[in-house]
Design an enzyme around this catalytic site. Sequence first.
Site, mmCIF file in Angstrom:
data_model
loop_
_atom_site.group_PDB
_atom_site.id
_atom_site.type_symbol
_atom_site.label_atom_id
_atom_site.label_comp_id
_atom_site.label_asym_id
_atom_site.label_seq_id
_atom_site.Cartn_x
_atom_site.Cartn_y
_atom_site.Cartn_z
ATOM 1 C CG HIS A 1 -22.433 -30.087 34.788
ATOM 2 N ND1 HIS A 1 -21.508 -30.498 33.854
ATOM 3 C CD2 HIS A 1 -23.646 -30.229 34.197
ATOM 4 C CE1 HIS A 1 -22.126 -30.888 32.764
ATOM 5 N NE2 HIS A 1 -23.426 -30.731 32.933
ATOM 6 C CG HIS B 1 -21.909 -26.966 31.316
ATOM 7 N ND1 HIS B 1 -22.761 -27.291 32.355
ATOM 8 C CD2 HIS B 1 -22.605 -27.200 30.178
ATOM 9 C CE1 HIS B 1 -23.920 -27.677 31.868
ATOM 10 N NE2 HIS B 1 -23.852 -27.648 30.554
ATOM 11 C CG ASP C 1 -25.176 -33.683 24.871
ATOM 12 O OD1 ASP C 1 -26.322 -34.034 25.153
ATOM 13 O OD2 ASP C 1 -24.420 -33.113 25.678
ATOM 14 N NE ARG D 1 -33.266 -32.915 30.246
ATOM 15 C CZ ARG D 1 -32.882 -32.364 29.094
ATOM 16 N NH1 ARG D 1 -31.698 -32.627 28.596
ATOM 17 N NH2 ARG D 1 -33.707 -31.562 28.423
HETATM 18 P P1 AMP Z 1 -26.098 -28.476 27.863
HETATM 19 O O1 AMP Z 1 -26.059 -27.301 28.790
HETATM 20 O O2 AMP Z 1 -26.510 -29.744 28.535
HETATM 21 O O3 AMP Z 1 -26.861 -28.177 26.599
HETATM 22 O O4 AMP Z 1 -24.599 -28.737 27.412
HETATM 23 C C1 AMP Z 1 -23.812 -27.721 26.859
HETATM 24 C C2 AMP Z 1 -22.548 -28.314 26.315
HETATM 25 O O5 AMP Z 1 -21.843 -28.972 27.365
HETATM 26 C C3 AMP Z 1 -22.795 -29.381 25.237
HETATM 27 O O6 AMP Z 1 -21.815 -29.260 24.217
HETATM 28 C C4 AMP Z 1 -22.641 -30.668 25.996
HETATM 29 O O7 AMP Z 1 -22.234 -31.762 25.193
HETATM 30 C C5 AMP Z 1 -21.540 -30.292 26.981
HETATM 31 N N1 AMP Z 1 -21.581 -31.191 28.143
HETATM 32 C C6 AMP Z 1 -22.663 -31.482 28.904
HETATM 33 N N2 AMP Z 1 -22.331 -32.403 29.842
HETATM 34 C C7 AMP Z 1 -21.026 -32.693 29.661
HETATM 35 C C8 AMP Z 1 -20.106 -33.584 30.301
HETATM 36 N N3 AMP Z 1 -20.473 -34.357 31.325
HETATM 37 N N4 AMP Z 1 -18.836 -33.623 29.851
HETATM 38 C C9 AMP Z 1 -18.448 -32.846 28.804
HETATM 39 N N5 AMP Z 1 -19.261 -31.991 28.165
HETATM 40 C C10 AMP Z 1 -20.543 -31.918 28.569
#
Ligand code: AMP
Length: 284
Positions: free
Chosen positions: A35, A38, A151, A188
């Site tokens: 999204h 990312h 996170d 999610r």
């Molecule tokens: P995930 O795929 O959820 O494991 O996230 C991968 C990376 O993207 C992690 O470093 C997250 O902190 C970052 N991330 C996820 N959601 C966001 C967001 N809304 N804004 C900025 N970074 C994000």
Amino acid sequence: MIKIIKSVKEMANFANRIKGRGHTIALVPTMGALHEGHLSLVEAAHNKANIVVVSIYVNPTQFAPNEDFNKYPRTLLKDKTALRHFEHITIFAPSDKELYPDTFDTWVEEGTISKKLCGKFRFGHFKGVTTILSKLFNVVRPDFAFFGEKDYQQQLIVKKLVKDLNYPIDVIICPTIREYDGLAMSSRNKYLSPKERKAAAVLYKTLIRAKKDLEGGETDYRRIIVGLSRLIGFEPLIRIDYITIVNPDTLIEIKEIKKEKVLVALAARVGKTRLIDSMIVQPK
Ligand code: AMP
């Protein structure tokens, strides 16, 4: 054309070739279902290094048995399309067999910060995170690694991991990207029904309310938390795991608010979906 590498050996060879030419690599570790949050990391990485490796891997070891590993969205081709506007991108999307062969039994664990906040609710989660990141760091050998402030606890643990294990990596943290109503973007969020999605907006409202309280000079931890819990309590679809005010470096609860910056952090279940959010606030 974006290349997708699936084998560890091929990824390691690719990284060696890139580094041999004197180029830099930035790694953006993700679990896919990309999204705007990312993509903001990819954009920042793109501005920093010659080559960006976006890893897309739903890491089984960071999910407890009762969690959503099986239903987590896996959308590799869509993710590839989402990245099409960037140049010099490589996707690393290994299989479970590649990363965790049957003989796998070595773990990397941070000992203090990972016991706080989400660590109390997601048993073994951060041990899975630090283990997979160590593996990714060893295979991709990035000069830079990008993580989201979304996170918050994870990024603290990653910085600790890099420092404690002497990885020669510059860890860069990017701000949280939010939806129109403030809800932090998350893969999610896809699980939420329309009613749940509407209710979830209260999480950001709660953080804003905490910011107002703290900036308004309120120093009593209990009074603030009771007010915030009440606000979330108006949403019958939401159950709080925790809502707290902590030191942003140690994640230790701050009972008496002073002038130093604090982190307001929360985790809640919206229906069956667990969401987290947080905000750094400077009390007045
Ligand atoms: P995930 O795929 O959820 O494991 O996230 C991968 C990376 O993207 C992690 O470093 C997250 O902190 C970052 N991330 C996820 N959601 C966001 C967001 N809304 N804004 C900025 N970074 C994000």
